[in-house]
Write a protein that holds these residues in place. Structure first.
Motif, PDB file in Angstrom:
ATOM      1  N   ALA A 303       9.880  13.163   2.528  1.00  0.00           N
ATOM      2  CA  ALA A 303       9.753  11.823   1.958  1.00  0.00           C
ATOM      3  C   ALA A 303       8.392  11.218   2.272  1.00  0.00           C
ATOM      4  N   ASN A 304       7.693  10.745   1.226  1.00  0.00           N
ATOM      5  CA  ASN A 304       6.475   9.964   1.438  1.00  0.00           C
ATOM      6  C   ASN A 304       6.842   8.623   2.058  1.00  0.00           C
ATOM      7  N   THR A 305       5.996   8.147   2.982  1.00  0.00           N
ATOM      8  CA  THR A 305       6.293   6.876   3.638  1.00  0.00           C
ATOM      9  C   THR A 305       5.109   5.917   3.492  1.00  0.00           C
ATOM     10  N   ASP A 306       4.505   5.505   4.590  1.00  0.00           N
ATOM     11  CA  ASP A 306       3.529   4.416   4.571  1.00  0.00           C
ATOM     12  C   ASP A 306       2.098   4.935   4.441  1.00  0.00           C
ATOM     13  N   MET A 307       1.173   4.006   4.203  1.00  0.00           N
ATOM     14  CA  MET A 307      -0.235   4.349   3.995  1.00  0.00           C
ATOM     15  C   MET A 307      -1.139   3.504   4.887  1.00  0.00           C
ATOM     16  N   ALA A 308      -2.326   4.036   5.159  1.00  0.00           N
ATOM     17  CA  ALA A 308      -3.405   3.279   5.800  1.00  0.00           C
ATOM     18  C   ALA A 308      -4.713   3.680   5.123  1.00  0.00           C
ATOM     19  N   PHE A 309      -5.717   2.781   5.184  1.00  0.00           N
ATOM     20  CA  PHE A 309      -6.986   3.015   4.489  1.00  0.00           C
ATOM     21  C   PHE A 309      -8.148   2.706   5.427  1.00  0.00           C
ATOM     22  N   ARG A 310      -9.212   3.502   5.314  1.00  0.00           N
ATOM     23  CA  ARG A 310     -10.468   3.230   6.000  1.00  0.00           C
ATOM     24  C   ARG A 310     -11.607   3.662   5.109  1.00  0.00           C
ATOM     25  N   ASP A 311     -12.414   2.694   4.699  1.00  0.00           N
ATOM     26  CA  ASP A 311     -13.524   2.987   3.789  1.00  0.00           C
ATOM     27  C   ASP A 311     -12.993   3.706   2.552  1.00  0.00           C
ATOM     28  N   ASP A 312     -13.416   4.956   2.324  1.00  0.00           N
ATOM     29  CA  ASP A 312     -12.929   5.657   1.130  1.00  0.00           C
ATOM     30  C   ASP A 312     -11.815   6.656   1.449  1.00  0.00           C
ATOM     31  N   LEU A 313     -11.240   6.563   2.653  1.00  0.00           N
ATOM     32  CA  LEU A 313     -10.137   7.456   3.023  1.00  0.00           C
ATOM     33  C   LEU A 313      -8.796   6.751   2.852  1.00  0.00           C
ATOM     34  N   MET A 314      -7.823   7.479   2.378  1.00  0.00           N
ATOM     35  CA  MET A 314      -6.442   7.008   2.320  1.00  0.00           C
ATOM     36  C   MET A 314      -5.578   8.032   3.034  1.00  0.00           C
ATOM     37  N   TYR A 680       0.400  -1.017  -1.977  1.00  0.00           N
ATOM     38  CA  TYR A 680      -0.660  -1.767  -1.305  1.00  0.00           C
ATOM     39  C   TYR A 680      -1.888  -1.907  -2.200  1.00  0.00           C
ATOM     40  N   PHE A 681      -2.458  -3.109  -2.205  1.00  0.00           N
ATOM     41  CA  PHE A 681      -3.700  -3.364  -2.926  1.00  0.00           C
ATOM     42  C   PHE A 681      -4.876  -2.989  -2.036  1.00  0.00           C
ATOM     43  N   TYR A 682      -5.815  -2.201  -2.588  1.00  0.00           N
ATOM     44  CA  TYR A 682      -6.997  -1.803  -1.824  1.00  0.00           C
ATOM     45  C   TYR A 682      -8.158  -1.578  -2.772  1.00  0.00           C
ATOM     46  N   LYS A 683      -9.199  -2.392  -2.606  1.00  0.00           N
ATOM     47  CA  LYS A 683     -10.449  -2.256  -3.358  1.00  0.00           C
ATOM     48  C   LYS A 683     -10.230  -2.189  -4.877  1.00  0.00           C
ATOM     49  N   GLY A 684      -9.378  -3.091  -5.380  1.00  0.00           N
ATOM     50  CA  GLY A 684      -9.229  -3.221  -6.827  1.00  0.00           C
ATOM     51  C   GLY A 684      -8.086  -2.443  -7.435  1.00  0.00           C
ATOM     52  N   TYR A 685      -7.427  -1.592  -6.663  1.00  0.00           N
ATOM     53  CA  TYR A 685      -6.319  -0.784  -7.177  1.00  0.00           C
ATOM     54  C   TYR A 685      -5.074  -1.008  -6.318  1.00  0.00           C
ATOM     55  N   ILE A 686      -3.932  -0.714  -6.883  1.00  0.00           N
ATOM     56  CA  ILE A 686      -2.681  -0.731  -6.131  1.00  0.00           C
ATOM     57  C   ILE A 686      -2.208   0.709  -5.996  1.00  0.00           C
ATOM     58  N   TYR A 687      -1.971   1.113  -4.761  1.00  0.00           N
ATOM     59  CA  TYR A 687      -1.525   2.477  -4.468  1.00  0.00           C
ATOM     60  C   TYR A 687      -0.060   2.431  -4.044  1.00  0.00           C
ATOM     61  N   GLY A 688       0.737   3.301  -4.627  1.00  0.00           N
ATOM     62  CA  GLY A 688       2.154   3.354  -4.313  1.00  0.00           C
ATOM     63  C   GLY A 688       2.564   4.729  -3.844  1.00  0.00           C
ATOM     64  N   THR A 689       3.206   4.796  -2.666  1.00  0.00           N
ATOM     65  CA  THR A 689       3.768   6.067  -2.214  1.00  0.00           C
ATOM     66  C   THR A 689       5.167   6.201  -2.799  1.00  0.00           C
ATOM     67  N   GLU A 690       5.313   7.097  -3.736  1.00  0.00           N
ATOM     68  CA  GLU A 690       6.602   7.405  -4.346  1.00  0.00           C
ATOM     69  C   GLU A 690       7.296   8.419  -3.453  1.00  0.00           C
ATOM     70  N   ILE A 691       8.465   8.092  -2.978  1.00  0.00           N
ATOM     71  CA  ILE A 691       9.145   8.895  -1.965  1.00  0.00           C
ATOM     72  C   ILE A 691       9.305  10.348  -2.402  1.00  0.00           C
ATOM     73  N   VAL A 692       9.674  10.554  -3.639  1.00  0.00           N
ATOM     74  CA  VAL A 692       9.937  11.905  -4.136  1.00  0.00           C
ATOM     75  C   VAL A 692       8.794  12.431  -4.997  1.00  0.00           C
ATOM     76  N   ARG A 693       8.264  11.593  -5.877  1.00  0.00           N
ATOM     77  CA  ARG A 693       7.331  12.101  -6.889  1.00  0.00           C
ATOM     78  C   ARG A 693       5.921  12.338  -6.355  1.00  0.00           C
ATOM     79  N   GLY A 694       5.375  11.421  -5.548  1.00  0.00           N
ATOM     80  CA  GLY A 694       4.010  11.587  -5.068  1.00  0.00           C
ATOM     81  C   GLY A 694       3.339  10.258  -4.837  1.00  0.00           C
ATOM     82  N   ILE A 695       2.167  10.063  -5.427  1.00  0.00           N
ATOM     83  CA  ILE A 695       1.392   8.833  -5.267  1.00  0.00           C
ATOM     84  C   ILE A 695       0.967   8.330  -6.639  1.00  0.00           C
ATOM     85  N   ASP A 696       1.103   7.027  -6.844  1.00  0.00           N
ATOM     86  CA  ASP A 696       0.669   6.391  -8.084  1.00  0.00           C
ATOM     87  C   ASP A 696      -0.535   5.506  -7.807  1.00  0.00           C
ATOM     88  N   VAL A 697      -1.431   5.464  -8.780  1.00  0.00           N
ATOM     89  CA  VAL A 697      -2.568   4.547  -8.744  1.00  0.00           C
ATOM     90  C   VAL A 697      -2.414   3.606  -9.933  1.00  0.00           C
TER      91      VAL A 697
END
Length: 810
Positions: A303-314, A680-697
């Motif tokens: 299961a995908n869970t939470d996210m953190a960001f630093r500069d251009d890293l996610m 989460y909103f980060y630098k103009g985009y919203i990133y979503g961790t989809e538990i099963v499917r993956g990641i959405d931008v």
């Protein structure tokens, strides 16, 4: 150990009594006469009473209990309210489906009322006439909430209040249909709950006729509920209701935003034989046999869970480890490395080159091994925090661990590195307490046990230079009673009365979100929302606590950008269940918005996803973040399979949805845990961790609710140290840019400020943005607005705009 239900015991006793009746010769002869007295003691201090043999066995001979009689009497009145609601249908709607349902309900309720009256009369009990009762004021009696009371023993669950009945009588057309179906669904669910309460009591429904009737009530009411849910869903015009299901091809709905890219999980983080996490299939026994599936839900290993960001890293956490991505100039992440280190929960934070991850599963190993752990006690088990060096994102290294008693469900970076090079972290553990043989000092204890590992959080110190020396420096009792010092000083568990949620005891925090610039933290702590003073990060002190009658489990907390509001979420159903159905209460499993003044919380409103979701979609409020539009409070909220909802809570008493994105369920046959864990909103985009499917931008688009200038200004927001951690908030700032000023202009225009004051300034700022305008033109255009009086609600925006103009023209 095998557990037997009370129903099984009744059957066994009946069988035994029958066997004994058939074999009288086996029973020794006992004299019929009895000289010893039969006595029924009174209450303490009262005299005892002599009984005859007939009196002594009266209850057993009757074959029914007082609870049975009360159930039947109450259910007559309960059913009659449904008849009263149905009587309103005739001249208030022309919806054929509603008329047909009403006719079916009327017939079933009339038949069951007649049966219940007959059952009572046959046993010499009074049989209520609900029509006469209504004429004497029954309609004015409040028999309970239409929401029902989770776990309570109320016998009048689901009854509509007098106010709701009056509103129903005053409605017509589609509004009547919606109210009728909503109230009737709650009413029918109440009848099912009443049956459950009856059967939960010892000695009830011994009479087989009554037991069969309760079964029929449940079956009939549920069938009618299913039919009403379908009709009610059909009344919705929201495009999210009824989206088609599928893993890769589910129906999608977007309003005022667009899906930029979908990223599937990388190799090693999904089961290629079952990427959608379907329940395990059971092999068919015959050639023509229908396929069947296991009843247990799939595990959370990937299961995908939470996210953190630093500069251009996610960094995207996962129960199986984490994945590091590099975000391109188009906002799309590309995979840098995948780190396999099982242990859930996998929530992550980043401080410089230090990555911190929460670990809570008891199968987690110190060495990140895949083999798990079998024993109750093991030196190899790892519960707490893992610490990684990600200075080389392509090859992270584990550099330290912190073991604790309840694991780390989540954690919060509070401060650091300080002048001594240390990071301070709060750890929130929600798991069961470890065996003291495995980790010294781990004692579960009761609420009064001062040695208990419950009723506290852990304060962890991480030396950046040597994370192997990270340690717990304190476990403060943040729930203690201020007067007595008792560690269990907040909510003790249970419900708040009729029509309220069954709320967990406050012996843990799920999330603690810190706002260091104000020395505040907001804790979502099981049965309470709390505010902490963190002016000394090592010694957090509770300064306020609140409860909410609609909350089952206080899950997360997010401040607005000024730190004078906080959004708490309620994880009703634990995230596993569908809690956004058409008939679910709007203040359960929702957000609660509170204002903060002088460290005190003041309730303002609830907000829940406005679109109904289906029975196969787990849906409840989860993790979200602020969308940093200057001058407004906007929140990007994940709702699991309810998708993403963008909420404007600038007016904290009246939050509204301004955008959304949603997919249909993962499956239309199976309930699978899925959807957005975090958005989460980060630098103009919203990133979503989809538990099963993956990641959405995703990206916001201009609408009547949000202009392009406001969207562009949000993208310019600058995070402190270029870092975003889920449970650490700093007020973002905006650079000196004309688009930020234009965002304020748009808001003043939306707020009704005279266009004559705004148009010249907007033109001058647009020219400056394009490189053709001058500072003098902007300054001149701003002067009339600066001198003008505006509505009090817009005054602070005008001041912010004039301040930005001053910075631009300095």
């Amino acid at each position: 150990m095998i557990a037997y239900s009370s129903r099984s015991v009744r059957v066994s006793l009946l069988a035994l009594s029958g066997a004994l009746a058939m074999a009288p010769a086996m029973i020794p002869t006992i004299a019929a006469a009895q000289d010893a007295p039969l006595v029924r003691p009174g209450a303490p201090g009262q005299a005892s009473t002599a009984l005859s043999a007939d009196q002594a066995i009266e209850v057993a001979q009757a074959g029914y209990s007082p609870a049975d009689v009360k159930f039947m009497s109450d259910m007559i009145h309960h059913h009659y309210q449904a008849v009263e609601m149905v009587a309103l249908v005739g001249d208030r709607t022309n919806n054929d489906d509603v008329v047909a349902l009403a006719s079916r309900i009327r017939a079933s309720q009339d038949d069951e009322i007649a049966f219940m009256q007959g059952w009572l009369k046959d046993r010499g009990q009074p049989a209520p006439d609900p029509a006469a009762h209504a004429a004497m004021g029954h309609a004015a009696m409040d028999h309970g909430s239409h929401h029902g009371t989770a776990g309570a023993a109320s016998t009048m669950e689901g009854m509509a209040s007098p106010e709701q009945m009056a509103a129903l009588a005053a409605a017509s057309g589609v509004e009547f249909d919606r109210q009728f179906l909503t109230l009737m669904i709650a009413h029918h669910n109440g009848a099912i709950t009443m049956v459950d309460h009856l059967l939960d009591q010892s000695g009830t429904a011994y009479d087989p006729v009554l037991f069969n009737f309760t079964t029929d009530v449940t079956t009939e009411q549920q069938a009618e509920i299913d039919a009403m849910v379908g009709v009610l869903a059909g009344l919705s015009s929201d495009p999210r209701t009824g989206l088609s299901a599928g893993f890769a091809d589910a129906g999608m709905s977007a309003a005022n935003m667009v899906l930029v890219r979908e990223l599937r999980k990388p190799a090693g983080f999904f089961d290629p034989g079952n990427p959608s996490n379907l329940p395990p299939a059971i092999p068919a026994e015959g050639e023509d046999a229908e396929p069947s599936y296991g009843k247990r839900g799939s595990h959370l290993s990937f299961a995908n869970t939470d996210m953190a960001f630093r500069d251009d890293l996610m960094i995207a956490g996962n129960y199986h480890g984490f994945n590091i991505y590099r975000i391109g100039t188009d906002g799309v992440p590309s995979l840098v490395s995948s780190v396999v280190c099982p242990g859930g929960q996998g929530d992550v934070s980043v401080v410089g080159d230090t990555l911190i991850m929460s670990v809570e599963q008891r199968s987690a190993r110190v060495d990140c091994g895949l083999q798990g752990i079998d024993g109750d006690v093991s030196a190899d088990r790892m519960l707490g925090l893992r610490i990684f060096d990600i200075s080389n994102p392509a090859l992270p290294r584990q550099t330290g661990i912190v073991q604790n008693c309840r694991g780390s469900h989540t954690h919060s970076v509070v401060s650091g590195p300080d002048k001594d090079g240390k990071i301070i972290v709060y750890v929130s553990g929600t798991g069961r307490v470890r065996d003291e043989k495995e980790l010294k000092g781990c004692v579960a204890g009761l609420p009064g046990d001062e040695n208990s590992a419950l009723f506290s959080i852990d304060v962890v110190e991480i030396p950046v230079a040597d994370p192997s020396k990270a340690r717990i420096v304190d476990s403060p009792r943040v729930f203690a009673d201020e007067a007595s010092g008792e560690i269990a000083g907040l909510w003790r568990g249970g419900n708040h009365g009729d029509g309220t949620q069954e709320t967990n005891r406050t012996d843990q925090c799920h999330d603690i979100t810190v706002f260091p610039s104000l020395n505040l933290a907001a804790g979502a702590c099981s049965g309470n929302g709390i505010i902490l003073d963190i002016s000394d990060p090592l010694k957090p002190k509770r300064i306020d606590a609140v409860t909410d009658k609609g909350f089952a489990y206080w899950h997360s907390a997010t401040f607005n950008n000024r730190g004078d509001k906080v959004v708490f979420t309620d994880e009703w159903g634990g995230g596993m269940r569908p809690r956004c159905r058409v008939f679910d209460p709007k203040d359960w499993g929702a957000d609660a918005v509170y204002d903060i003044k002088d460290g005190k919380l003041t309730y303002r409103s609830h907000y829940k996803l406005p679109a109904a979701q289906g029975e196969k979609e787990n849906c409840v409020a989860h993790n979200g973040s602020i969308v940093p539009v200057p001058g407004r409070d906007i929140f990007a909220q994940a709702w699991y399979q309810g998708g993403l909802s963008i909420m404007d809570f600038t007016d904290s008493a009246n939050p509204v949805e301004i955008a959304h994105f949603d997919r249909g369920a993962l499956s239309d046959e199976h309930q699978i845990l899925g959807g957005y864990w975090s958005t989460y909103f980060y630098k103009g985009y919203i990133y979503g961790t989809e538990i099963v499917r993956g990641i959405d931008v995703l990206k916001l688009e201009p609408s009547e609710f949000l202009t392009q200038n406001e969207i562009d200004a949000a993208a310019l927001a600058q995070e402190v140290n270029g870092t975003f951690n889920p449970q650490q908030q700093f007020p973002v700032s905006w650079p000196e840019d004309p688009v930020v000023a234009l965002a304020y202009v748009d808001q003043l225009r939306r707020g009704g400020v005279d266009a004559g004051l705004l148009d010249p300034l907007a033109a001058a700022l647009t020219g400056m943005k394009a490189g053709s305008g001058s500072k003098a033109e902007v300054k001149t255009a701003a002067a009339p607005l600066d001198a003008a009086s505006v509505d009090a609600a817009q005054a602070w925006r005008k001041d912010a705009l004039i301040e930005m103009v001053g910075r631009l023209t300095a």
